[in-house]
Design an enzyme around this catalytic site. Sequence first.
Site, short mmCIF file in Angstrom:
data_model
loop_
_atom_site.label_atom_id
_atom_site.label_comp_id
_atom_site.label_asym_id
_atom_site.label_seq_id
_atom_site.Cartn_x
_atom_site.Cartn_y
_atom_site.Cartn_z
N HIS A 63 0.86 -1.20 0.00
CA HIS A 63 0.00 0.00 0.00
C HIS A 63 0.88 1.24 0.00
O HIS A 63 2.08 1.16 0.26
CB HIS A 63 -0.91 0.02 1.24
CG HIS A 63 -0.15 0.17 2.53
ND1 HIS A 63 0.51 -0.88 3.13
CD2 HIS A 63 0.08 1.25 3.31
CE1 HIS A 63 1.10 -0.45 4.22
NE2 HIS A 63 0.86 0.85 4.35
N ASP A 65 0.83 5.12 1.96
CA ASP A 65 0.11 5.81 3.03
C ASP A 65 -0.58 7.03 2.42
O ASP A 65 -0.10 7.61 1.44
CB ASP A 65 1.08 6.24 4.13
CG ASP A 65 1.67 5.04 4.88
OD1 ASP A 65 1.15 3.92 4.71
OD2 ASP A 65 2.65 5.23 5.62
N HIS A 119 4.82 0.17 0.01
CA HIS A 119 5.52 -0.65 1.00
C HIS A 119 4.62 -1.75 1.54
O HIS A 119 3.41 -1.71 1.36
CB HIS A 119 6.09 0.22 2.13
CG HIS A 119 5.08 1.09 2.81
ND1 HIS A 119 4.55 2.23 2.25
CD2 HIS A 119 4.49 0.99 4.02
CE1 HIS A 119 3.68 2.78 3.08
NE2 HIS A 119 3.63 2.04 4.17
N ARG A 129 6.82 -8.83 16.03
CA ARG A 129 7.36 -7.54 15.63
C ARG A 129 6.37 -6.44 15.98
O ARG A 129 5.17 -6.59 15.77
CB ARG A 129 7.61 -7.54 14.12
CG ARG A 129 8.11 -6.23 13.56
CD ARG A 129 8.41 -6.36 12.07
NE ARG A 129 8.96 -5.13 11.53
CZ ARG A 129 8.22 -4.14 11.06
NH1 ARG A 129 6.92 -4.23 11.05
NH2 ARG A 129 8.80 -3.05 10.59
O1 LIG Z 1 5.05 -1.97 10.41
C1 LIG Z 1 5.64 -1.32 9.53
O2 LIG Z 1 6.86 -1.34 9.39
C2 LIG Z 1 4.85 -0.52 8.52
C3 LIG Z 1 3.49 -0.11 8.97
C4 LIG Z 1 2.75 0.60 7.90
O3 LIG Z 1 3.11 0.62 6.76
C5 LIG Z 1 1.51 1.33 8.24
O4 LIG Z 1 1.08 1.27 9.40
O5 LIG Z 1 0.95 1.98 7.32
FE LIG Z 2 2.07 2.12 5.63
#
Ligand SMILES: O=C(O)CCC(=O)C(=O)O
Ligand SMILES: [Fe+2]
Length: 182
Positions: A63, A65, A119, A129
């Site tokens: 996606h 952001d 990403h 994690r």
């Molecule tokens: O957990 C991550 O490293 C990325 C999280 C992410 O891309 C988001 O919350 O939009």
């Molecule tokens: Fe994200």
Amino acid sequence: MVDGQKKMEELAITIMHNILEYLAVSEEEMKWLGSPGVASTALQLNSYPLCPDPNRAIGLAPHTDTSLFTILHQRISGLQIFKEGVGWGLVQPVTGALVVNVGDLLHILSNARFPSVVHRVVMKEAKQRFSVAFFYSPPAYFNLDPLGLSFGQIPLYRSVTVAEYVGRKAKDLEKALTSIRI
Ligand SMILES: O=C(O)CCC(=O)C(=O)O
Ligand SMILES: [Fe+2]
């Protein structure tokens, strides 16, 4: 947590000032930036549980952001970014460093000079994690236009309010950017 959120906003304001300077955009155009607490911000805590078979699961699907940018803290690897012609690459955690992911609103504002980054999160290590994401955007009423264009450069996107774009992204997901392309 409130204090942390305030500190993150201060950091986001500093980053934004630097980006505007780089883009040669007058701060007059971003009046909201001068009033802390006016921006739309969200702090998201992500938890990716331990995964017995990481190759058959995805932590977070690909996606971009919606934000101007997102400041991210990660201790364990898992975040990957997609580069045209290269493919997926891991963003290795660096102790004491934060990751800044460019979002769609900065993509529009910068006329794609700061492209939003695709990403995802993969389950690479057999460890739980956590990540903390701070999403930073102008207030919902703010009208976003491609700015800082030099003579002869044409805007690639039409003017859109943050509220309208957020609505489009919720509906059209990754097609939202193309839907406002001129
Ligand atoms: O957990 C991550 O490293 C990325 C999280 C992410 O891309 C988001 O919350 O939009
Ligand atoms: Fe994200």
